[in-house]
Design an enzyme around this catalytic site. Structure first.
Site, short mmCIF file in Angstrom:
data_model
loop_
_atom_site.label_atom_id
_atom_site.label_comp_id
_atom_site.label_asym_id
_atom_site.label_seq_id
_atom_site.Cartn_x
_atom_site.Cartn_y
_atom_site.Cartn_z
N ASP A 66 34.44 41.82 40.60
CA ASP A 66 35.72 42.52 40.82
C ASP A 66 35.58 43.98 40.41
OD1 ASP A 66 38.93 41.39 41.01
OD2 ASP A 66 38.59 43.42 40.24
N ASN B 56 45.75 33.58 43.20
CA ASN B 56 47.11 34.07 43.41
C ASN B 56 47.47 33.83 44.87
OD1 ASN B 56 47.16 35.13 40.74
ND2 ASN B 56 46.10 36.97 41.43
N GLN C 88 49.10 38.36 44.54
CA GLN C 88 48.02 38.53 45.51
C GLN C 88 48.17 39.88 46.21
OE1 GLN C 88 47.61 35.46 48.54
NE2 GLN C 88 45.73 36.39 49.34
N VAL D 39 45.20 41.35 48.02
CA VAL D 39 44.31 41.34 49.19
C VAL D 39 44.53 40.02 49.93
CG1 VAL D 39 41.93 41.46 50.01
CG2 VAL D 39 42.61 42.77 47.98
N HIS E 289 41.13 34.21 47.74
CA HIS E 289 40.00 34.37 46.83
C HIS E 289 40.31 33.73 45.49
CE1 HIS E 289 42.69 37.89 46.64
NE2 HIS E 289 42.48 37.86 45.34
N HIS F 91 39.51 34.08 41.48
CA HIS F 91 38.99 34.93 40.41
C HIS F 91 38.30 34.00 39.42
CE1 HIS F 91 41.69 38.53 41.22
NE2 HIS F 91 42.39 37.58 41.83
P1 DGP Z 1 44.55 39.77 43.94
O1 DGP Z 1 45.47 40.64 43.14
O2 DGP Z 1 44.55 38.31 43.47
O3 DGP Z 1 44.75 39.93 45.42
O4 DGP Z 1 43.08 40.30 43.59
C1 DGP Z 1 42.41 41.25 44.35
C2 DGP Z 1 41.25 41.71 43.52
O5 DGP Z 1 40.35 42.40 44.38
C3 DGP Z 1 41.60 42.68 42.42
O6 DGP Z 1 41.30 42.10 41.15
C4 DGP Z 1 40.74 43.91 42.65
C5 DGP Z 1 39.73 43.42 43.65
N1 DGP Z 1 39.33 44.42 44.63
C6 DGP Z 1 40.14 45.11 45.46
N2 DGP Z 1 39.42 45.94 46.23
C7 DGP Z 1 38.12 45.76 45.88
C8 DGP Z 1 36.90 46.33 46.33
O7 DGP Z 1 36.85 47.19 47.20
N3 DGP Z 1 35.77 45.90 45.72
C9 DGP Z 1 35.77 44.95 44.73
N4 DGP Z 1 34.60 44.59 44.21
N5 DGP Z 1 36.90 44.38 44.31
C10 DGP Z 1 38.07 44.79 44.86
#
Ligand code: DGP
Length: 113
Positions: A30, A86, A93, A95, A99, A101
């Protein structure tokens, strides 16, 4: 299905710190870690959120859980880790590509907040 940043990460159009990859799944660190170990485990299939999964995704969903075990083993945290999903903006959530975590390396409280 609309493309998200995670599709670009899977396709390596955007770089990420890849931890594990197979035909069905992708795991990477992350960008904004909430624990010493914070890895996102995603299906390559762009399912927006868990509630969009169908019966035909049953095997894929089980596979993701086993990938979580494998990643925890690889990271040396198999004894204690938290797996969080999430589902929907109201649950945090951001994205819209489902997914998990995988968080580890510190103590966790309950309820999670
Ligand atoms: P959520 O809030 O459950 O949708 O988590 C999305 C997660 O994705 C958040 O913890 C940050 C991570 N994230 C968002 N953009 C990127 C990215 O470009 N690269 C990486 N490695 N993680 C990302």
């Amino acid at each position: 299905m609309s493309e998200t940043i995670f599709s670009k990460i899977i396709n390596k159009e955007i770089p990420s710190d890849v931890v594990y990859e197979d035909d069905l799944s992708f795991a990477f660190r992350d960008i904004n870690p909430q624990a010493p170990v914070h890895i996102l485990i995603i299906p390559k299939k762009p399912i927006p959120q868990l509630t969009d999964a169908a019966i035909s995704d049953q095997e894929l969903l089980g596979h993701l859980m086993l990938v979580a075990n494998k990643v925890a083993e690889m990271e040396g945290v198999v004894d204690a880790f938290r797996l969080v999903l999430n589902n929907g903006a109201g649950a945090g959530q951001e994205v819209m590509h489902m997914h998990f975590h995988l968080l580890a390396g510190r103590s966790f409280t309950w309820p999670p907040g």
